[in-house]
Design a protein around this motif. Structure first.
Motif, PDB file in Angstrom:
ATOM      1  N   ASP A 224       0.837  -1.207   0.000  1.00  0.00           N
ATOM      2  CA  ASP A 224       0.000   0.000   0.000  1.00  0.00           C
ATOM      3  C   ASP A 224       0.868   1.253   0.000  1.00  0.00           C
ATOM      4  O   ASP A 224       0.561   2.241  -0.675  1.00  0.00           O
ATOM      5  CB  ASP A 224      -0.922   0.013   1.219  1.00  0.00           C
ATOM      6  N   THR A 225       1.959   1.215   0.753  1.00  0.00           N
ATOM      7  CA  THR A 225       2.864   2.364   0.816  1.00  0.00           C
ATOM      8  C   THR A 225       3.493   2.631  -0.553  1.00  0.00           C
ATOM      9  O   THR A 225       3.601   3.784  -0.995  1.00  0.00           O
ATOM     10  CB  THR A 225       3.974   2.114   1.855  1.00  0.00           C
ATOM     11  N   ILE A 226       3.887   1.571  -1.230  1.00  0.00           N
ATOM     12  CA  ILE A 226       4.479   1.732  -2.563  1.00  0.00           C
ATOM     13  C   ILE A 226       3.443   2.268  -3.551  1.00  0.00           C
ATOM     14  O   ILE A 226       3.725   3.173  -4.334  1.00  0.00           O
ATOM     15  CB  ILE A 226       5.058   0.393  -3.053  1.00  0.00           C
ATOM     16  N   LYS A 227       2.229   1.714  -3.482  1.00  0.00           N
ATOM     17  CA  LYS A 227       1.181   2.167  -4.413  1.00  0.00           C
ATOM     18  C   LYS A 227       0.821   3.633  -4.177  1.00  0.00           C
ATOM     19  O   LYS A 227       0.466   4.356  -5.124  1.00  0.00           O
ATOM     20  CB  LYS A 227      -0.065   1.293  -4.287  1.00  0.00           C
ATOM     21  N   ALA A 228       0.905   4.084  -2.926  1.00  0.00           N
ATOM     22  CA  ALA A 228       0.616   5.490  -2.636  1.00  0.00           C
ATOM     23  C   ALA A 228       1.624   6.396  -3.340  1.00  0.00           C
ATOM     24  O   ALA A 228       1.297   7.503  -3.773  1.00  0.00           O
ATOM     25  CB  ALA A 228       0.641   5.733  -1.129  1.00  0.00           C
ATOM     26  N   ARG A 229       2.865   5.927  -3.473  1.00  0.00           N
ATOM     27  CA  ARG A 229       3.900   6.697  -4.164  1.00  0.00           C
ATOM     28  C   ARG A 229       3.869   6.482  -5.670  1.00  0.00           C
ATOM     29  O   ARG A 229       4.250   7.368  -6.438  1.00  0.00           O
ATOM     30  CB  ARG A 229       5.282   6.318  -3.633  1.00  0.00           C
ATOM     31  N   ILE A 230       3.429   5.262  -6.098  1.00  0.00           N
ATOM     32  CA  ILE A 230       3.422   4.921  -7.526  1.00  0.00           C
ATOM     33  C   ILE A 230       2.016   4.424  -7.876  1.00  0.00           C
ATOM     34  O   ILE A 230       1.777   3.219  -7.999  1.00  0.00           O
ATOM     35  CB  ILE A 230       4.473   3.827  -7.835  1.00  0.00           C
ATOM     36  N   PRO A 231       1.052   5.326  -8.020  1.00  0.00           N
ATOM     37  CA  PRO A 231      -0.352   4.913  -8.203  1.00  0.00           C
ATOM     38  C   PRO A 231      -0.582   4.027  -9.426  1.00  0.00           C
ATOM     39  O   PRO A 231      -1.471   3.171  -9.407  1.00  0.00           O
ATOM     40  CB  PRO A 231      -1.095   6.252  -8.354  1.00  0.00           C
ATOM     41  N   GLU A 232       0.192   4.208 -10.495  1.00  0.00           N
ATOM     42  CA  GLU A 232      -0.015   3.455 -11.729  1.00  0.00           C
ATOM     43  C   GLU A 232       0.864   2.211 -11.812  1.00  0.00           C
ATOM     44  O   GLU A 232       1.085   1.665 -12.893  1.00  0.00           O
ATOM     45  CB  GLU A 232       0.263   4.357 -12.941  1.00  0.00           C
ATOM     46  N   MET A 233       1.342   1.743 -10.686  1.00  0.00           N
ATOM     47  CA  MET A 233       2.281   0.623 -10.665  1.00  0.00           C
ATOM     48  C   MET A 233       1.677  -0.652 -11.250  1.00  0.00           C
ATOM     49  O   MET A 233       0.470  -0.889 -11.199  1.00  0.00           O
ATOM     50  CB  MET A 233       2.731   0.342  -9.226  1.00  0.00           C
ATOM     51  N   ILE A 234       2.555  -1.468 -11.825  1.00  0.00           N
ATOM     52  CA  ILE A 234       2.233  -2.835 -12.248  1.00  0.00           C
ATOM     53  C   ILE A 234       3.101  -3.765 -11.414  1.00  0.00           C
ATOM     54  O   ILE A 234       4.306  -3.525 -11.267  1.00  0.00           O
ATOM     55  CB  ILE A 234       2.523  -3.038 -13.749  1.00  0.00           C
ATOM     56  N   LEU A 235       2.507  -4.782 -10.824  1.00  0.00           N
ATOM     57  CA  LEU A 235       3.241  -5.705  -9.970  1.00  0.00           C
ATOM     58  C   LEU A 235       3.732  -6.886 -10.795  1.00  0.00           C
ATOM     59  O   LEU A 235       2.953  -7.550 -11.479  1.00  0.00           O
ATOM     60  CB  LEU A 235       2.339  -6.195  -8.837  1.00  0.00           C
ATOM     61  N   ALA A 236       5.032  -7.167 -10.753  1.00  0.00           N
ATOM     62  CA  ALA A 236       5.603  -8.333 -11.430  1.00  0.00           C
ATOM     63  C   ALA A 236       6.079  -9.314 -10.366  1.00  0.00           C
ATOM     64  O   ALA A 236       6.934  -8.968  -9.542  1.00  0.00           O
ATOM     65  CB  ALA A 236       6.763  -7.920 -12.329  1.00  0.00           C
ATOM     66  N   THR A 237       5.502 -10.514 -10.346  1.00  0.00           N
ATOM     67  CA  THR A 237       5.829 -11.482  -9.306  1.00  0.00           C
ATOM     68  C   THR A 237       6.439 -12.748  -9.914  1.00  0.00           C
ATOM     69  O   THR A 237       6.352 -12.982 -11.116  1.00  0.00           O
ATOM     70  CB  THR A 237       4.578 -11.904  -8.512  1.00  0.00           C
ATOM     71  N   THR A 238       7.030 -13.553  -9.020  1.00  0.00           N
ATOM     72  CA  THR A 238       7.580 -14.840  -9.447  1.00  0.00           C
ATOM     73  C   THR A 238       6.521 -15.943  -9.395  1.00  0.00           C
ATOM     74  O   THR A 238       6.844 -17.122  -9.535  1.00  0.00           O
ATOM     75  CB  THR A 238       8.805 -15.211  -8.600  1.00  0.00           C
ATOM     76  N   ALA A 239       5.253 -15.559  -9.203  1.00  0.00           N
ATOM     77  CA  ALA A 239       4.085 -16.402  -9.492  1.00  0.00           C
ATOM     78  C   ALA A 239       4.007 -17.702  -8.713  1.00  0.00           C
ATOM     79  O   ALA A 239       3.444 -18.683  -9.201  1.00  0.00           O
ATOM     80  CB  ALA A 239       4.001 -16.686 -10.995  1.00  0.00           C
ATOM     81  N   GLN A 240       4.525 -17.728  -7.492  1.00  0.00           N
ATOM     82  CA  GLN A 240       4.348 -18.925  -6.685  1.00  0.00           C
ATOM     83  C   GLN A 240       2.926 -18.944  -6.130  1.00  0.00           C
ATOM     84  O   GLN A 240       2.347 -17.900  -5.848  1.00  0.00           O
ATOM     85  CB  GLN A 240       5.386 -18.961  -5.561  1.00  0.00           C
ATOM     86  N   THR A 241       2.386 -20.118  -5.947  1.00  0.00           N
ATOM     87  CA  THR A 241       0.966 -20.252  -5.594  1.00  0.00           C
ATOM     88  C   THR A 241       0.703 -20.195  -4.099  1.00  0.00           C
ATOM     89  O   THR A 241      -0.457 -20.255  -3.681  1.00  0.00           O
ATOM     90  CB  THR A 241       0.403 -21.563  -6.154  1.00  0.00           C
ATOM     91  N   LYS A 242       1.758 -20.118  -3.288  1.00  0.00           N
ATOM     92  CA  LYS A 242       1.560 -19.962  -1.851  1.00  0.00           C
ATOM     93  C   LYS A 242       2.667 -19.090  -1.287  1.00  0.00           C
ATOM     94  O   LYS A 242       3.665 -18.808  -1.957  1.00  0.00           O
ATOM     95  CB  LYS A 242       1.521 -21.320  -1.152  1.00  0.00           C
ATOM     96  N   GLY A 243       2.478 -18.654  -0.058  1.00  0.00           N
ATOM     97  CA  GLY A 243       3.473 -17.798   0.562  1.00  0.00           C
ATOM     98  C   GLY A 243       3.397 -16.360   0.097  1.00  0.00           C
ATOM     99  O   GLY A 243       2.319 -15.835  -0.195  1.00  0.00           O
ATOM    100  N   CYS A 244       4.557 -15.705   0.013  1.00  0.00           N
ATOM    101  CA  CYS A 244       4.617 -14.270  -0.246  1.00  0.00           C
ATOM    102  C   CYS A 244       3.978 -13.863  -1.572  1.00  0.00           C
ATOM    103  O   CYS A 244       3.229 -12.885  -1.645  1.00  0.00           O
ATOM    104  CB  CYS A 244       6.077 -13.810  -0.223  1.00  0.00           C
ATOM    105  N   ASP A 245       4.288 -14.599  -2.652  1.00  0.00           N
ATOM    106  CA  ASP A 245       3.747 -14.233  -3.964  1.00  0.00           C
ATOM    107  C   ASP A 245       2.226 -14.307  -3.970  1.00  0.00           C
ATOM    108  O   ASP A 245       1.547 -13.443  -4.556  1.00  0.00           O
ATOM    109  CB  ASP A 245       4.315 -15.152  -5.046  1.00  0.00           C
ATOM    110  N   ALA A 246       1.665 -15.332  -3.350  1.00  0.00           N
ATOM    111  CA  ALA A 246       0.207 -15.475  -3.292  1.00  0.00           C
ATOM    112  C   ALA A 246      -0.409 -14.326  -2.499  1.00  0.00           C
ATOM    113  O   ALA A 246      -1.474 -13.803  -2.861  1.00  0.00           O
ATOM    114  CB  ALA A 246      -0.171 -16.812  -2.669  1.00  0.00           C
ATOM    115  N   ILE A 247       0.258 -13.907  -1.418  1.00  0.00           N
ATOM    116  CA  ILE A 247      -0.232 -12.766  -0.634  1.00  0.00           C
ATOM    117  C   ILE A 247      -0.202 -11.492  -1.476  1.00  0.00           C
ATOM    118  O   ILE A 247      -1.151 -10.701  -1.479  1.00  0.00           O
ATOM    119  CB  ILE A 247       0.623 -12.598   0.643  1.00  0.00           C
ATOM    120  N   ALA A 248       0.885 -11.290  -2.210  1.00  0.00           N
ATOM    121  CA  ALA A 248       1.012 -10.092  -3.048  1.00  0.00           C
ATOM    122  C   ALA A 248      -0.031 -10.079  -4.160  1.00  0.00           C
ATOM    123  O   ALA A 248      -0.596  -9.032  -4.488  1.00  0.00           O
ATOM    124  CB  ALA A 248       2.420 -10.024  -3.643  1.00  0.00           C
ATOM    125  N   GLN A 249      -0.303 -11.244  -4.739  1.00  0.00           N
ATOM    126  CA  GLN A 249      -1.307 -11.319  -5.799  1.00  0.00           C
ATOM    127  C   GLN A 249      -2.709 -11.091  -5.243  1.00  0.00           C
ATOM    128  O   GLN A 249      -3.562 -10.501  -5.922  1.00  0.00           O
ATOM    129  CB  GLN A 249      -1.195 -12.666  -6.513  1.00  0.00           C
TER     130      GLN A 249
END
Length: 333
Positions: A224-249
């Motif tokens: 949320d903090t990053i998006k507040a600074r970069i409203p038009e951001m696109i998130l690029a993830t390593t696409a894991q189905t559990k753990g951190c990547d799943a939370i970010a997605q």
């Protein structure tokens, strides 16, 4: 007094009237547009007078099927399987939309070839009119199917706390739901003309982490903090189905942020994860978050530092133990 219904359409109409105006109603109305009073569904069929389904009935039907599935299984021994069944329902819309899209691409190619070989004859005029109508009809069908898929996917996210993601390929969205774009589609679209949804424009924020993580709230607040600074951001993830990547997605789906998913290319064997890191870095991210995980995350963090990308490294011991997941949205009854 108990109401009875002789068909599903009447039931859906009743549900639509009872639920009132939904925030998705404008999305359905824009997706279920009839661009022409005629419809043509294949190159060999004649055009017909076929209407689109009523958008409010369609919205109510999707809501009813998805919500009922979870409600019936809730607090029973079948509850753990409700999410699997619901995922399959969403995926059915996705698969059909993809098939329509493929037919639309073929029709557009045929229309392009006709346009390049102009002929003043009446036969040519009829051919190009039919090709245009076919493209238009298929586009409308795809828009409607994708709208229902995105609605079902949002109910799935609300109920499970996880975004719907296809096992392969991309899911592009026109409404408030975030797009999840496979990296291979994204990279291919940059090299040739394709629909704009596959090549979203905006600053890329890279994200990767291990498959074991408890503190959902910590990652959500950081993103949320990053998006507040970069409203038009696109998130690029390593696409894991559990753990951190799943939370970010899940965060991206809740915030309407487009996601580019860099899945492993299993054909590359042991070096697949390192090649994936290189491909992610090639997008020239403006910022990155790497959560402690395996040597793969360490490799990515090292490459990001060498490239001068502003990097946030999150350690396992920084999280709160067994922190609760972000509160799910309440479903309107």
């Amino acid at each position: 007094m108990t109401k009875t219904f002789s068909n599903f359409a009447d039931f859906a109409s009743f549900i639509a009237s009872e639920t009132g105006t939904d925030e998705r109603s404008p999305l359905y109305e824009s997706a279920f547009i009839e661009h022409d009073e005629r419809a043509k569904l294949s190159p060999v069929d004649e055009s017909e007078q076929l209407e689109m389904p009523d958008p409010e009935q369609a919205r109510a039907a999707v809501e009813m099927v998805m919500a009922t599935l979870f409600d019936v299984f809730r607090d029973t021994r079948l509850e753990p399987f409700a999410s699997d069944l619901a995922w399959g329902f969403v995926n059915s819309f996705h698969v059909v939309a993809k098939r329509i899209s493929d037919r639309e691409d073929d029709a557009a190619k045929e229309l392009g070839e006709l346009a390049r070989s102009f002929d003043p004859s009446e036969i040519y005029a009829t051919q190009i009119e039919d090709a245009q109508l076919l493209c238009q009809t298929l586009q409308g069908c795809r828009d409607a199917m994708e709208c229902m898929r995105d609605h079902a996917a949002e109910v799935y996210r609300v109920e499970t706390g996880r975004p719907y993601s296809p096992t392969r390929g991309s899911r592009v969205s026109h409404g408030v739901t975030a797009s999840m774009i496979d990296a291979r589609d994204y990279l291919a679209a940059r090299g040739r003309e394709r629909r704009e949804q596959f090549t979203p424009e905006g600053p890329v924020v890279a994200f990767s982490g291990g498959q074991v993580w408890e503190d959902h709230d910590m990652l959500w607040k950081g993103l949320d903090t990053i998006k507040a600074r970069i409203p038009e951001m696109i998130l690029a993830t390593t696409a894991q189905t559990k753990g951190c990547d799943a939370i970010a997605q899940a965060w991206a789906a809740a915030r309407g942020v487009k996601v580019i998913m860099f899945r492993l290319d299993r054909r590359l064997g042991a070096k697949a994860a390192f090649v994936r890191n290189d491909r992610l870095l090639a997008l020239k991210p403006v910022e990155a978050v790497v959560c402690e995980g395996s040597g793969i995350q360490m490799n990515l963090a090292q490459k990001l530092r060498q490239a001068g990308v502003p990097l946030h490294v999150v350690k396992l011991d920084q999280q709160r133990a067994a922190a609760p997941a972000p509160q799910r949205m309440a479903r309107r009854g």
